[in-house]
Scaffold this motif. Structure first.
Motif, short mmCIF file in Angstrom:
data_model
loop_
_atom_site.label_atom_id
_atom_site.label_comp_id
_atom_site.label_asym_id
_atom_site.label_seq_id
_atom_site.Cartn_x
_atom_site.Cartn_y
_atom_site.Cartn_z
N GLY A 196 55.82 38.65 30.40
CA GLY A 196 55.03 38.48 31.31
C GLY A 196 54.17 37.66 31.56
O GLY A 196 54.50 36.27 30.76
N GLY A 197 53.59 37.56 33.41
CA GLY A 197 52.54 36.14 33.37
C GLY A 197 51.74 36.06 33.05
O GLY A 197 50.74 35.19 34.17
N GLY A 198 51.06 36.34 31.93
CA GLY A 198 49.28 35.97 31.65
C GLY A 198 48.43 36.88 32.97
O GLY A 198 48.63 37.44 34.02
N ARG A 199 47.85 35.96 33.38
CA ARG A 199 46.40 35.91 34.41
C ARG A 199 47.40 35.64 36.12
O ARG A 199 46.46 36.32 37.12
CB ARG A 199 45.17 34.67 34.50
N SER A 200 48.54 35.94 36.20
CA SER A 200 49.24 35.37 37.18
C SER A 200 49.52 37.43 37.89
O SER A 200 49.73 37.16 38.67
CB SER A 200 50.22 34.68 37.31
N GLY A 201 49.49 38.05 36.91
CA GLY A 201 49.11 39.05 36.89
C GLY A 201 51.25 39.74 37.26
O GLY A 201 50.69 40.72 37.91
N LYS A 202 51.74 38.98 37.36
CA LYS A 202 53.39 39.34 37.86
C LYS A 202 53.92 39.03 36.27
O LYS A 202 53.55 39.07 35.16
CB LYS A 202 54.03 37.69 38.42
#
Length: 210
Positions: A196-202
């Motif tokens: 999971g990439g947190g606030r990157s949304g990726k």
């Protein structure tokens, strides 16, 4: 201890309506990821979001072969992936400071972010069976082929670490590129980690070292 640079083999997203990716799990075909107010099913081959379940989804996500488990604040909910129904609720060991979540050896393994530890808990009661200490903040947690891995994210630095499950000693480190955070972690049971990439949304697929 071995240290290597992450080999990111694919990126998914950002996804419409998803501001942040939290927990990540894999059911053998589908990557499920938590995005605050819902769980989303992603096809890892074509990158499409297939469906979503409306449920509070603030941190780690796990799959036991039949059910999804999802951290929301200070609780872990057991969810039927077909209907989306919440079947049971147990307390989370970090009392709201919980992060990663995975299923292994008949137990749930729960990361506690700031306390830098991983709890093995009874999936029926939430009782803590044992604790593995880490020396970095714990985000995602996964087991693969008898190996315990967890994600870290401190400032602009993030990596994946394999720990000795008895001593907590770091055995391998995979360093993510600067500014590439890891908020959730799951193995596909073979050659990939889903991060999971947190606030990157990726979500990023990272090659698992052999």
């Amino acid at each position: 201890m071995t240290t290597s640079k992450a080999d990111i083999i694919r990126e998914y997203g950002p996804f419409p309506g998803v501001e942040q990716v939290h927990g990540v799990t894999f059911d053998g075909k589908t990557v499920w990821f938590a995005s605050g107010d819902r769980l989303n099913a992603l096809d890892p081959e074509d990158g499409r979001v297939l469906r979503s379940i409306d449920v509070a989804a603030h941190a780690g996500t796990a799959y036991d072969g039949r059910h999804l488990f999802q951290i929301a604040e200070d609780k872990i909910r057991k969810i039927d992936p077909a209907s989306g129904a919440v079947l049971a609720t147990i307390p989370a060991p970090g009392n709201g400071g919980d992060s990663g979540l995975t299923w292994a050896e008949g137990s749930l393994w729960v990361g506690e972010y700031r306390a830098r530890r991983i709890h093995r808990i009874d999936p029926e009661t939430g009782a803590v069976i044992r604790v593995v200490e880490s020396n970095r903040m714990v985000t995602g947690v996964t087991w693969v082929d008898g190996e315990l891995w967890h994600g870290t994210w401190e400032g602009e630095e993030s990596d994946l670490r394999r720990l000795d499950p008895e001593s907590g000693a770091v055995l391998d480190t995979i360093v993510m590129p600067a500014g590439t955070g890891v908020s959730g972690l799951e193995s596909d049971g073979a050659g990939r980690f889903f991060c999971g990439g947190g606030r990157s949304g990726k979500i990023r697929a990272v090659l698992r070292p052999r």
